[in-house]
Design a protein around this motif. Structure first.
Motif, PDB file in Angstrom:
ATOM      1  N   TYR A  83       0.818  -1.213   0.000  1.00  0.00           N
ATOM      2  CA  TYR A  83       0.000   0.000   0.000  1.00  0.00           C
ATOM      3  C   TYR A  83       0.853   1.266   0.000  1.00  0.00           C
ATOM      4  CZ  TYR A  83      -4.569  -2.215   0.489  1.00  0.00           C
ATOM      5  OH  TYR A  83      -5.715  -2.921   0.259  1.00  0.00           O
ATOM      6  N   LEU A  84       1.909   1.287   0.814  1.00  0.00           N
ATOM      7  CA  LEU A  84       2.779   2.469   0.811  1.00  0.00           C
ATOM      8  C   LEU A  84       3.363   2.701  -0.582  1.00  0.00           C
ATOM      9  CD1 LEU A  84       4.695   2.153   4.219  1.00  0.00           C
ATOM     10  CD2 LEU A  84       3.013   3.890   3.585  1.00  0.00           C
ATOM     11  N   LEU A  85       3.821   1.622  -1.217  1.00  0.00           N
ATOM     12  CA  LEU A  85       4.394   1.758  -2.558  1.00  0.00           C
ATOM     13  C   LEU A  85       3.333   2.140  -3.589  1.00  0.00           C
ATOM     14  CD1 LEU A  85       6.909  -1.237  -2.556  1.00  0.00           C
ATOM     15  CD2 LEU A  85       7.401   1.208  -2.203  1.00  0.00           C
ATOM     16  N   MET A  86       2.112   1.599  -3.454  1.00  0.00           N
ATOM     17  CA  MET A  86       1.027   1.979  -4.370  1.00  0.00           C
ATOM     18  C   MET A  86       0.762   3.477  -4.300  1.00  0.00           C
ATOM     19  SD  MET A  86      -1.797  -1.087  -3.930  1.00  0.00           S
ATOM     20  CE  MET A  86      -3.102  -0.137  -4.704  1.00  0.00           C
ATOM     21  N   TYR A  87       0.649   4.003  -3.079  1.00  0.00           N
ATOM     22  CA  TYR A  87       0.356   5.426  -2.928  1.00  0.00           C
ATOM     23  C   TYR A  87       1.517   6.281  -3.410  1.00  0.00           C
ATOM     24  CZ  TYR A  87      -3.783   4.009  -0.336  1.00  0.00           C
ATOM     25  OH  TYR A  87      -4.978   3.456   0.039  1.00  0.00           O
ATOM     26  N   ARG A  88       2.749   5.813  -3.187  1.00  0.00           N
ATOM     27  CA  ARG A  88       3.912   6.563  -3.673  1.00  0.00           C
ATOM     28  C   ARG A  88       4.018   6.528  -5.194  1.00  0.00           C
ATOM     29  NH1 ARG A  88       8.675   5.400   0.759  1.00  0.00           N
ATOM     30  NH2 ARG A  88       7.599   6.482   2.447  1.00  0.00           N
ATOM     31  N   CYS A  89       3.471   5.498  -5.815  1.00  0.00           N
ATOM     32  CA  CYS A  89       3.472   5.409  -7.281  1.00  0.00           C
ATOM     33  C   CYS A  89       2.343   6.216  -7.910  1.00  0.00           C
ATOM     34  CB  CYS A  89       3.347   3.954  -7.724  1.00  0.00           C
ATOM     35  SG  CYS A  89       4.811   2.971  -7.432  1.00  0.00           S
ATOM     36  N   GLY A  90       1.460   6.763  -7.070  1.00  0.00           N
ATOM     37  CA  GLY A  90       0.411   7.619  -7.599  1.00  0.00           C
ATOM     38  C   GLY A  90      -0.993   7.057  -7.566  1.00  0.00           C
ATOM     39  N   TRP A  91      -1.188   5.877  -6.983  1.00  0.00           N
ATOM     40  CA  TRP A  91      -2.550   5.356  -6.889  1.00  0.00           C
ATOM     41  C   TRP A  91      -3.399   6.306  -6.058  1.00  0.00           C
ATOM     42  CZ3 TRP A  91      -5.144   1.033  -8.701  1.00  0.00           C
ATOM     43  CH2 TRP A  91      -4.391   0.121  -9.427  1.00  0.00           C
ATOM     44  N   GLU A  92      -4.620   6.526  -6.490  1.00  0.00           N
ATOM     45  CA  GLU A  92      -5.562   7.332  -5.725  1.00  0.00           C
ATOM     46  C   GLU A  92      -6.065   6.517  -4.541  1.00  0.00           C
ATOM     47  OE1 GLU A  92      -8.639   8.427  -8.434  1.00  0.00           O
ATOM     48  OE2 GLU A  92      -7.289   9.582  -9.713  1.00  0.00           O
ATOM     49  N   ILE A  93      -6.322   7.192  -3.421  1.00  0.00           N
ATOM     50  CA  ILE A  93      -6.795   6.501  -2.224  1.00  0.00           C
ATOM     51  C   ILE A  93      -8.150   5.825  -2.492  1.00  0.00           C
ATOM     52  CG2 ILE A  93      -7.980   8.464  -1.160  1.00  0.00           C
ATOM     53  CD1 ILE A  93      -6.716   7.517   1.527  1.00  0.00           C
ATOM     54  N   SER A  94      -8.936   6.389  -3.376  1.00  0.00           N
ATOM     55  CA  SER A  94     -10.265   5.844  -3.663  1.00  0.00           C
ATOM     56  C   SER A  94     -10.221   4.645  -4.601  1.00  0.00           C
ATOM     57  CB  SER A  94     -11.154   6.930  -4.276  1.00  0.00           C
ATOM     58  OG  SER A  94     -10.592   7.390  -5.490  1.00  0.00           O
ATOM     59  N   ARG A  95      -9.112   4.450  -5.301  1.00  0.00           N
ATOM     60  CA  ARG A  95      -9.042   3.347  -6.264  1.00  0.00           C
ATOM     61  C   ARG A  95      -8.070   2.250  -5.855  1.00  0.00           C
ATOM     62  NH1 ARG A  95      -8.078   6.261 -11.799  1.00  0.00           N
ATOM     63  NH2 ARG A  95      -7.017   4.297 -12.086  1.00  0.00           N
ATOM     64  N   GLY A  96      -6.969   2.618  -5.223  1.00  0.00           N
ATOM     65  CA  GLY A  96      -5.940   1.635  -4.901  1.00  0.00           C
ATOM     66  C   GLY A  96      -6.435   0.537  -3.978  1.00  0.00           C
ATOM     67  N   SER A  97      -7.018   0.937  -2.861  1.00  0.00           N
ATOM     68  CA  SER A  97      -7.515  -0.036  -1.901  1.00  0.00           C
ATOM     69  C   SER A  97      -8.641  -0.868  -2.501  1.00  0.00           C
ATOM     70  CB  SER A  97      -8.014   0.680  -0.648  1.00  0.00           C
ATOM     71  OG  SER A  97      -8.598  -0.242   0.239  1.00  0.00           O
ATOM     72  N   LEU A  98      -9.521  -0.221  -3.234  1.00  0.00           N
ATOM     73  CA  LEU A  98     -10.635  -0.938  -3.846  1.00  0.00           C
ATOM     74  C   LEU A  98     -10.134  -1.989  -4.829  1.00  0.00           C
ATOM     75  CD1 LEU A  98     -13.692  -1.213  -4.123  1.00  0.00           C
ATOM     76  CD2 LEU A  98     -13.583   0.446  -5.974  1.00  0.00           C
ATOM     77  N   ALA A  99      -9.186  -1.620  -5.679  1.00  0.00           N
ATOM     78  CA  ALA A  99      -8.646  -2.569  -6.662  1.00  0.00           C
ATOM     79  C   ALA A  99      -8.002  -3.755  -5.947  1.00  0.00           C
ATOM     80  CB  ALA A  99      -7.644  -1.866  -7.572  1.00  0.00           C
ATOM     81  N   ALA A 100      -7.198  -3.478  -4.929  1.00  0.00           N
ATOM     82  CA  ALA A 100      -6.526  -4.554  -4.202  1.00  0.00           C
ATOM     83  C   ALA A 100      -7.536  -5.451  -3.487  1.00  0.00           C
ATOM     84  CB  ALA A 100      -5.531  -3.966  -3.208  1.00  0.00           C
ATOM     85  N   ASN A 101      -8.520  -4.845  -2.842  1.00  0.00           N
ATOM     86  CA  ASN A 101      -9.486  -5.631  -2.077  1.00  0.00           C
ATOM     87  C   ASN A 101     -10.437  -6.427  -2.949  1.00  0.00           C
ATOM     88  OD1 ASN A 101      -8.955  -5.281   0.798  1.00  0.00           O
ATOM     89  ND2 ASN A 101      -9.232  -3.126   0.364  1.00  0.00           N
ATOM     90  N   VAL A 102     -10.845  -5.883  -4.085  1.00  0.00           N
ATOM     91  CA  VAL A 102     -11.719  -6.632  -4.988  1.00  0.00           C
ATOM     92  C   VAL A 102     -10.973  -7.840  -5.546  1.00  0.00           C
ATOM     93  CG1 VAL A 102     -12.900  -6.557  -7.217  1.00  0.00           C
ATOM     94  CG2 VAL A 102     -13.286  -4.747  -5.553  1.00  0.00           C
ATOM     95  N   CYS A 103      -9.726  -7.633  -5.969  1.00  0.00           N
ATOM     96  CA  CYS A 103      -8.940  -8.755  -6.487  1.00  0.00           C
ATOM     97  C   CYS A 103      -8.730  -9.815  -5.415  1.00  0.00           C
ATOM     98  CB  CYS A 103      -7.599  -8.259  -7.024  1.00  0.00           C
ATOM     99  SG  CYS A 103      -7.744  -7.266  -8.522  1.00  0.00           S
ATOM    100  N   ALA A 104      -8.394  -9.386  -4.201  1.00  0.00           N
ATOM    101  CA  ALA A 104      -8.199 -10.334  -3.107  1.00  0.00           C
ATOM    102  C   ALA A 104      -9.501 -11.061  -2.768  1.00  0.00           C
ATOM    103  CB  ALA A 104      -7.660  -9.615  -1.870  1.00  0.00           C
TER     104      ALA A 104
END
Length: 141
Positions: A83-104
């Motif tokens: 998650y830290l690396l996702m946010y540092r790479c530019g993932w939006e808070i509204s999309r990054g977690s959702l994408a990871a959690n839906v896939c999981a």
């Protein structure tokens, strides 16, 4: 299902909101592993205080710990580092977690069916389809 069923869900939701806002706010130039070290020291201190103020017996309780604690520790580092690396790479808070959690979630559904004898009902199948469609829509540019 009483309130005791929903309290843990509320704790997870509130903690997730706080977690993602804190992760997104971690300075990009701060050393990632030092940030995680401080995070785990604080978490360990809180857990230690709660444990030792309770009625547990360390000599007795230590024998109840198995391999799962080791794997949880390793996986937590992977989750938080990811998650830290996702946010540092530019993932939006509204999309990054959702994408990871839906896939999981989709993968956990498959694991539940294959290893825990859970049933793939038509509703679960429709839920998978909705998750995939939602994931595509939320990431559509």
């Amino acid at each position: 299902m009483g309130i005791h069923f929903y309290l843990p869900l509320g704790l997870v939701i509130i903690s997730n909101l706080i977690y993602h806002n804190a992760a997104k706010s971690t300075p990009a130039n701060a050393n990632t592993f030092l940030c995680l070290t401080v995070t785990y020291l604080i978490a360990a201190a809180i857990c230690g205080v709660v444990y030792f103020t309770g009625k547990g017996s360390l000599a007795k309780d230590i024998h109840m710990i198995n391999w799962s604690s080791w794997i949880l520790g390793i996986s937590i580092v992977g989750i938080e580092l990811g998650y830290l690396l996702m946010y540092r790479c530019g993932w939006e808070i509204s999309r990054g977690s959702l994408a990871a959690n839906v896939c999981a979630t989709i993968m956990l559904l498959v694991i539940g069916i294959l290893f825990y004898k859970e049933i793939l009902s038509p509703a679960k199948f429709a839920g998978i389809a909705c998750c995939i469609i939602g994931l595509m829509l939320i990431n559509y540019k």
